[in-house]
Write an enzyme that holds these catalytic residues in place. Structure first.
Site, short mmCIF file in Angstrom:
data_model
loop_
_atom_site.label_atom_id
_atom_site.label_comp_id
_atom_site.label_asym_id
_atom_site.label_seq_id
_atom_site.Cartn_x
_atom_site.Cartn_y
_atom_site.Cartn_z
CE LYS A 45 -3.42 2.95 0.60
NZ LYS A 45 -4.30 3.32 -0.52
CG ASN A 129 0.33 6.69 -5.88
OD1 ASN A 129 0.01 7.28 -6.91
ND2 ASN A 129 -0.55 6.13 -5.07
CB CYS A 132 -3.19 9.62 -4.29
SG CYS A 132 -4.68 9.37 -3.28
N GLY A 223 -11.74 -1.00 -12.50
CA GLY A 223 -12.46 -2.16 -13.02
C GLY A 223 -12.78 -2.05 -14.49
#
Ligand code: RRO
Length: 314
Positions: A45, A129, A132, A223
């Site tokens: 994470k 990252n 976000c 997705g």
């Protein structure tokens, strides 16, 4: 029998599948479950300097065609993941993984976090990252090309270990050109395309309300909804980046065929987020079996035979 073996940054993995950061990777228990699953590798994470509880719940909802989330960077803090990474690298030196690092405060925290990793015993891959979408009031770093260049310039002044960046989706050919132009100026080992499509809105038919609490219901979409955007970003970045920068494909992988399409676009590894959340770690057994079946049906012996070889109509 074909093989799914994949070489990524000098190591050959049994298969290209990983979790997408944020899904099933919060603590040692979840990380160890990934490590012993059928996935080829895994990522932690995204860590911030201090641990965070994240945004108020409900903050993740599965949808028929994907998911919406505004988790808000809940994580156990950089020390926790760094300790885990150091111990694991020592005990399992032949099974590399990726450590994800982010920032809640902005520019300076990114730099400080990378400095802490530089000064640590961990020498493995890091995913920075830059995308976000869920920090209230804070834009995504990688949508600001100037700031991204400034940040990477600052980090490369001291950072000597291998790392890559996690990018948000881009939607314009000029933006593909611009981000690739920035990234090509640095010795990055990989880019990961894509993070969730930021700030979507899903409405519940029965209540006429949004489905997640933070930010008035706005959240990152993952997705099935995002596969075409993900494939476009993998393909566009692969076409523009220095050949030394590998691409990780993330977004809309529900089946072996979806993973195959990411590989056709040039991905070296592929990450599964929403579908892992929906199915649990056994998703990797299904996906590896389905991808193997695609290779068999097409008569390929290995991924290298078709990786990046997407056909066009001209
Ligand atoms: O924690 C999150 O809200 C989050 C992160 Br850091 C990210 O990179 N992507 C995402 O969809 N959610």
């Amino acid at each position: 029998m074909p093989t799914l073996e994949t070489t990524f940054y000098g190591h050959t993995y049994d298969n290209p599948f990983m979790n997408a950061s944020g899904v099933h990777c919060m603590d040692v228990t979840e990380l160890d479950e990934l490590a012993s699953s059928a996935a080829g590798s895994f990522v932690t994470k995204s860590a911030t300097a201090d641990g965070r509880k994240g945004n108020p719940e409900p903050r993740y909802v599965n949808l028929d065609l994907g998911s919406i989330n505004s988790m808000g960077l809940p994580n156990l803090g950089l020390d926790y993941y760094l300790n885990y990474a150091i111990l694991r690298q020592k005990s399992q030196p032949d099974a590399p993984f990726v450590m994800s690092v982010a920032s809640y405060q902005g520019f300076d925290e990114y730099v400080d976090n990378m400095r802490q990793i530089q000064d640590s015993a961990y020498t493995g891959l890091v995913e920075l990252n830059l995308s976000c979408p869920n920090v209230p009031g804070k834009p995504q770093m990688a949508y600001d090309f100037e700031d991204t260049k400034r940040l990477l310039t600052e980090i490369f002044k001291f950072y000597t270990k291998p790392f890559g960046v996690k990018l948000p989706p881009y939607f314009d050919m000029q933006h593909f050109d611009k981000i690739a132009n920035v990234l090509n100026q640095f010795d990055l080992k990989f880019v990961n395309c894509i993070n969730s499509i930021g700030n979507g809105l899903y409405i519940d038919e029965t209540t006429d309300t949004v489905v997640i609490k933070p930010k008035g219901g706005f959240g990152g979409i993952g997705g099935e909804y995002v596969k075409p955007t993900a494939l476009a970003n993998v393909r566009a970045l692969k076409q523009r980046l220095n050949p030394t920068i590998e691409v990780i494909g993330t977004g809309g992988i529900l089946t072996g065929r979806d993973a195959y399409e990411h590989l056709l676009c040039g991905a070296s590894m592929v990450q599964v987020g929403t579908q892992l959340q929906k199915e649990g770690v056994h998703v990797f057994e299904r996906l590896t079996a389905e991808l193997l079946a695609v290779l068999e049906e097409k008569g390929y012996q290995s991924i290298a035979e078709f990786k990046g070889k997407l056909g066009t109509l001209d």
